[in-house]
Design an enzyme around this catalytic site. Structure first.
Site, PDB file in Angstrom:
ATOM      1  N   SER A 222       0.971  -1.442   0.050  1.00  0.00           N
ATOM      2  CA  SER A 222      -0.155   0.185  -0.101  1.00  0.00           C
ATOM      3  C   SER A 222       0.989   1.230  -0.088  1.00  0.00           C
ATOM      4  O   SER A 222       1.728   1.285   0.798  1.00  0.00           O
ATOM      5  CB  SER A 222      -1.007  -0.071   1.125  1.00  0.00           C
ATOM      6  OG  SER A 222      -0.047  -0.168   2.553  1.00  0.00           O
ATOM      7  N   GLY A 224      -0.315   4.614   0.203  1.00  0.00           N
ATOM      8  CA  GLY A 224      -1.134   5.845   0.458  1.00  0.00           C
ATOM      9  C   GLY A 224      -1.676   6.441  -0.722  1.00  0.00           C
ATOM     10  O   GLY A 224      -2.517   5.735  -1.594  1.00  0.00           O
ATOM     11  N   GLU A 226      -0.616   7.352  -3.808  1.00  0.00           N
ATOM     12  CA  GLU A 226      -0.090   6.724  -4.843  1.00  0.00           C
ATOM     13  C   GLU A 226      -0.742   5.405  -5.145  1.00  0.00           C
ATOM     14  O   GLU A 226      -0.394   5.162  -6.324  1.00  0.00           O
ATOM     15  CB  GLU A 226       1.432   6.688  -4.845  1.00  0.00           C
ATOM     16  CG  GLU A 226       2.124   7.735  -4.425  1.00  0.00           C
ATOM     17  CD  GLU A 226       3.639   7.578  -4.364  1.00  0.00           C
ATOM     18  OE1 GLU A 226       4.196   6.961  -5.442  1.00  0.00           O
ATOM     19  OE2 GLU A 226       4.127   7.870  -3.350  1.00  0.00           O
ATOM     20  N   GLY A 227      -1.565   4.931  -4.379  1.00  0.00           N
ATOM     21  CA  GLY A 227      -2.560   3.601  -4.548  1.00  0.00           C
ATOM     22  C   GLY A 227      -1.576   2.515  -4.079  1.00  0.00           C
ATOM     23  O   GLY A 227      -1.428   2.558  -2.847  1.00  0.00           O
ATOM     24  N   GLY A 253      -6.111   0.389   5.669  1.00  0.00           N
ATOM     25  CA  GLY A 253      -5.369  -0.707   5.405  1.00  0.00           C
ATOM     26  C   GLY A 253      -5.743  -1.836   5.650  1.00  0.00           C
ATOM     27  O   GLY A 253      -5.620  -2.868   5.076  1.00  0.00           O
ATOM     28  N   ASP A 254      -6.669  -2.140   6.698  1.00  0.00           N
ATOM     29  CA  ASP A 254      -7.185  -3.283   7.032  1.00  0.00           C
ATOM     30  C   ASP A 254      -8.233  -3.556   5.900  1.00  0.00           C
ATOM     31  O   ASP A 254      -8.593  -4.780   5.613  1.00  0.00           O
ATOM     32  CB  ASP A 254      -8.042  -3.148   8.435  1.00  0.00           C
ATOM     33  CG  ASP A 254      -6.911  -2.857   9.492  1.00  0.00           C
ATOM     34  OD1 ASP A 254      -5.750  -3.231   9.310  1.00  0.00           O
ATOM     35  OD2 ASP A 254      -7.340  -2.214  10.518  1.00  0.00           O
TER      36      ASP A 254
END
Length: 316
Positions: A222, A224, A226-227, A253-254
């Site tokens: 991941s 952020g 930026e995908g 994120g989860d």
């Protein structure tokens, strides 16, 4: 495919929204809420919203287990958490226009018998056509190689293992003979494991390719805003989708991990994994707590994800 999550360090997330956080100042909250959480719990909650069968394992304090029990019962999540005396930790999330400030507690130590009881129950449920998600930090006193040990036992059942952790536990799992099938670090966690900055897409690709060559089937990083970057035997690609509305970044994120699990459960290819996990993460950003919007909304987001193929040596 059934999904089993293991969470040794669950938490109740106490989220307080402020107009503007000023260190040292007195604030009046605009709103406050509490959500049962912890990485594996958040993953299970999002999977249940999508309609994927999921069960949860771990340790819960009896003093404040009601929030978790309400979540599990309301979403049809099979609850295998072992109760123990005391309270589950409460984490503070301070949200203002600049983002989210996290104040996370360590959690309550567990004795070896409690740890083994959780592991044995999860391994017993694992088997072919099962994905076991090992997620989150470890409370004080837990052996750093606990995830590495679980991976070895779970892989022996024929199940797939997805690891989402960091620091010493992540490092130990990647240095073990039995590697997880899937890992989902962020850029910082990848840098921490490597012991050197991972900044460019070329560096992300290189480190992910090294993990894949060592035996990790799918690496999802991941990034952020930026995908995210995805690499498997099918190739490498990036996935990007701007968020139109951000209610809370807690658990995004989860949600991505849940999207990976959901795509794997339906037999999706690498592009489907990238699309659905990105849609889960962006969809969750628009909601407070570990919840997804309606299924048709998530699917529409998945269809809108921009996918780009990445070739080694061509990244910037």
């Amino acid at each position: 495919m059934r999904v089993v999550t293991v969470t040794f360090n669950p938490a109740i997330d106490h989220t307080v929204t402020l107009d503007h956080l000023v260190p040292g100042a007195v604030h009046r909250a605009l709103s406050a809420r509490q959500d049962a959480g912890g990485k594996g719990v958040n993953v299970a909650s999002c999977l249940a919203d999508w309609g994927t069968a999921v069960s949860v394992h771990g340790l819960l304090g009896t003093d404040n287990a009601a929030a978790f029990e309400t979540l599990f019962a309301g979403k049809g999540i099979t609850d295998h958490f072992i109760r123990r005396a005391g309270a589950t930790r409460v984490n503070l999330k301070l949200v203002d226009g600049d983002g989210t400030t996290d104040v996370n507690m360590d959690g309550t130590p567990a004795d070896p018998y409690q740890i083994e009881a959780v592991i044995s129950a999860a391994v017993e449920e694992a088997g072919p056509d099962t994905l076991v998600v090992l997620a989150g930090s470890l409370p004080p006193g837990f052996p750093h190689d606990i995830y590495a040990r679980i991976v070895g036992r779970v892989r022996g059942t024929g199940a797939l293992v997805l690891l989402d952790s960091s620091s010493a536990s992540f490092r130990a799992a990647l240095e073990s003979d039995a590697l997880p099938d899937i890992v989902k670090p962020n850029r910082h966690e990848l840098s921490e494991w490597l012991g050197a900055p991972v900044e460019t897409m070329a560096e992300v690709h290189r480190v992910a390719a090294d993990l894949h060559e060592r035996g990790v089937s799918l690496v999802a990083v991941s990034l952020g805003e930026e995908g995210a970057f995805f690499l498997s035997g099918e190739g490498a690609l990036t996935a990007r989708l701007a968020a139109a509305d951000v209610a809370s970044t807690v658990g995004a994120g989860d949600a991505m991990v849940a999207g990976i699990a959901a795509a794997l459960a339906e037999g999706g290819n690498l592009e489907r994994i990238a699309r659905l996990s990105t849609a889960f993460a962006v969809g969750k950003l628009g909601r407070a707590g570990p919840h997804l919007p309606k299924k048709e909304t998530v699917q529409a987001l998945a269809d809108s994800v921009r996918i780009d193929t990445v070739l080694a040596g061509e990244e910037k």
